[in-house]
Design an enzyme around this catalytic site. Structure first.
Site, PDB file in Angstrom:
ATOM      1  CG  HIS A   1      -1.958   0.845   1.168  1.00 16.42           C
ATOM      2  ND1 HIS A   1      -1.794   2.225   1.344  1.00 16.42           N
ATOM      3  CD2 HIS A   1      -3.352   0.550   0.959  1.00 16.42           C
ATOM      4  CE1 HIS A   1      -3.026   2.683   1.051  1.00 16.42           C
ATOM      5  NE2 HIS A   1      -4.027   2.009   0.981  1.00 16.42           N
TER       6      HIS A   1
ATOM      7  N   PRO B   1      11.362  23.114  13.436  1.00 21.09           N
ATOM      8  CG  PRO B   1      12.117  24.830  14.653  1.00 21.09           C
ATOM      9  CD  PRO B   1      11.338  23.504  14.651  1.00 21.09           C
TER      10      PRO B   1
ATOM     11  CB  SER C   1      11.632  18.586  10.035  1.00 25.90           C
ATOM     12  OG  SER C   1      10.570  18.428  11.343  1.00 25.90           O
TER      13      SER C   1
ATOM     14  N   GLY D   1       8.712   9.303   9.316  1.00 20.80           N
ATOM     15  CA  GLY D   1       8.238   9.671   8.056  1.00 20.80           C
ATOM     16  C   GLY D   1       7.288  10.878   8.223  1.00 20.80           C
TER      17      GLY D   1
END
Length: 576
Positions: A85, A168, A170, A183
């Site tokens: 998926h 900030p 990420s 994720g």
């Protein structure tokens, strides 16, 4: 009138469908939140994905969603994830869905707040999709998920593709980055989706597909000449030009089911406000009949909100020119029989309707049934016992419900009276209004007892220290105020009965005029009885100004109730 309980559903999809211990760690977080009911956990091995369904009032559900997504980010490593998926995060999608008492727009606000919190507190970058989308193109989940997890770094650093909410740090990805592990998550708000199959009296998948193409919003490709064999008409980009179907917000295909030995039109209904269940049923029936086929019944896959069945039942009653002011369970029976929901197997609303599942779970948690579920005999016996609750407040509310029920009965008899066919809708509206009164007063039967129990719980609080004594006194006063307000609500609800009974005494079936009179007597008893409870509880309030206001309001209603009762009884007596 009755205040509808605010309920939302959350259906997160987690990127783990094989390791049940990991899945349980996530669902344990959901069940750790009071007021949340976990309805379903559906793991898929091939997709390596688990769909979870839970419901409750908005605040607990949002808290459970946060905890579950945070835990998923801790126990699922997206760097190791593979499945059939599409996915982009440990929690891939996190939709909030209105069930009752709340709008889609309100769910969208909650979804954005949830996304921001996940980004700030859990470090999970979030996109907002569907009704919660902050950019028009992101209403489409596929746009948010484009490139899936593998495009994570590119999306985090591209200003046009970066998530709506992210911490900030990420965009600074390292091998040990928490974002590589978690994720991204798509947090959204969407309408309730019903999966429904329409049973056909044919085994032909081709004909089932033809019906599906007739009705589904997407429709079918337009063709030159012959609609079956002609060349497909295409636009300048080479895409097929579609002839839309007749039902908005639906997706449908036809298939054959070996288990049942019939073909079905399988449909997803994505917005019941645009296309309700009963409208889809009638339209599929019409299109099937045009092709020489009958719809023999309906199969609901999964759960559905109560409103879908109530709206359907009322729709079919109105087509018969019958009153819709009948008990809810009777309306739902009409829906079941009208659409053949029990065609293939028994259909139990207690197992298929979200609100009923929640009610039953709450009863199980309390280890006791509500008073309103007792038999008449058991209710009388319970009242007669040495415990102080249920007492006069609950009995007053129940008398009010009986008064409303009598007025409603007269309205229904009038709607069905021979020779009065042109007035059925008028009396149906009064009966429907009466059912609202009954529901409100029946709810207050239990609420009055709960209010009394709150006082007892407050008195049971510890009182060893001065601080404990102060806390206990505040709790006692708050509980006493609430126990004064509840019978006042009973009085307001019961006052509405006089409007119904007066109209039925004047305009209703003359053979039932005495019933309208008894309804007025019961309403007066409810108002006066609840008023006594207001006065006795108000006497215990230390805020004398507030107590005086509550008693004055109750006294005014008592006077008006007595005047209403005298007027209605005079009307009744004049017709006997």
């Amino acid at each position: 009138m009755e205040t509808t309980k605010r309920l939302i559903e959350c259906v997160p999809n987690f990127s783990e469908g094989r390791n049940m211990s990991i899945i349980k760690e996530i669902t344990d977080e959901i069940e750790s939140v009071d007021g949340v009911l976990l309805l379903n956990v559906d793991p898929g091995e091939a997709t390596n994905r688990t769909v979870v369904t839970f419901v409750g009032e908005p605040e607990p559900v949002v808290e459970a969603a946060f905890r579950a997504a945070k835990k998923a980010g801790e126990v699922i490593d997206m760097r190791q994830h593979h499945g059939a998926h599409p996915r982009m995060g440990a929690t891939d999608v996190l939709p909030l869905i209105p069930v009752s008492g709340i709008t889609l727009e309100e769910c969208a606000v909650l979804a954005r707040q949830l996304a921001q919190r996940l980004a700030n507190e859990a470090g999970i970058p979030c996109y907002c999709y569907e009704a919660a989308a902050l950019k028009p193109e992101r209403k489409n989940l596929a746009v948010c998920r484009a490139g899936e997890y593998e495009a994570l770094q590119e999306k985090l650093t591209d200003p046009s593709r970066k998530p709506d909410y992210m911490s900030p740090n990420s965009a600074i990805l390292t091998l040990n980055s928490s974002v590589l592990r978690t994720g991204c998550t798509a947090v959204g708000a969407r309408d309730f989706l019903i999966a429904v199959n329409w049973n056909l009296n044919t085994t032909s998948t081709r004909r089932a597909n033809a019906i599906a193409f007739d009705v589904r919003e997407k429709g079918r490709p337009m063709r030159e000449g012959d609609v079956l064999t002609g060349a497909i008409i295409r636009d300048e980009k080479g895409n097929p030009v579609m002839k839309p179907g007749t039902l908005k917000c639906t997706k449908a295909i036809g298939w054959y089911i070996d288990e049942y030995g019939i073909a079905q039109v399988s449909m997803n209904m994505t917005n019941l406000n645009v296309t309700p269940l009963h409208v889809a049923f009638d339209e599929v029936c019409r299109c099937a009949q045009n092709r020489g086929i009958r719809v023999t019944g309906t199969e609901i896959v999964g759960l559905l909100p109560k409103k879908a069945l109530v709206d359907a039942g009322k729709y079919f009653l109105e087509k018969q020119q019958r009153s819709v002011g009948i008990p809810e369970e009777d309306i739902i029976k009409i829906a079941i029989k009208s659409m053949g929901l029990d065609d293939l197997k028994p259909f139990n609303p207690r197992e298929k309707v979200i609100e009923y599942l929640i009610e039953d779970a709450e009863c199980a948690t309390r280890h006791a049934s509500p008073l309103v579920e007792l038999s008449v005999n058991d209710f009388a016996n319970e009242t007669s016992r040495e415990s102080p609750a249920p007492g006069g407040g609950s009995v007053a509310a129940y008398m009010g419900a009986l008064g409303a029920a009598l007025g409603t009965m007269v309205a229904n008899l009038s709607a069905h009276k021979v020779g009065w066919d042109e007035r059925w809708e008028e009396f149906s509206q009064y009966a429907d209004m009466g059912q609202d009164m009954i529901r409100q007063l029946m709810m207050l039967v239990d609420e009055d007892t709960r209010a009394f129990n709150r006082i007892m719980e407050a008195f049971a609080l510890p009182k060893t220290t001065n601080e404990e004594k102060a806390v206990r006194e505040v709790a006692i006063q708050e509980a006493t105020l609430y126990a004064t307000q509840v019978p006042l609500r009973t009085m307001h609800a019961a006052m509405q009965i006089f409007v119904l009974c007066r109209t039925m005494a004047k305009e209703g079936n003359p053979n039932s005029v005495s019933d309208a009179g008894v309804g007025a007597l019961a309403a007066r008893a409810a108002v006066l009885g609840a008023g006594l409870n207001v006065k006795i509880n108000a006497a215990q309030l230390k805020d004398k100004a507030a107590a005086d206001r509550l008693v004055a309001e109750a006294s005014d209603m008592i006077k008006r109730a007595e005047a209403n009762e005298r007027e209605i009884i005079a009307i009744v007596e004049s017709k006997l």
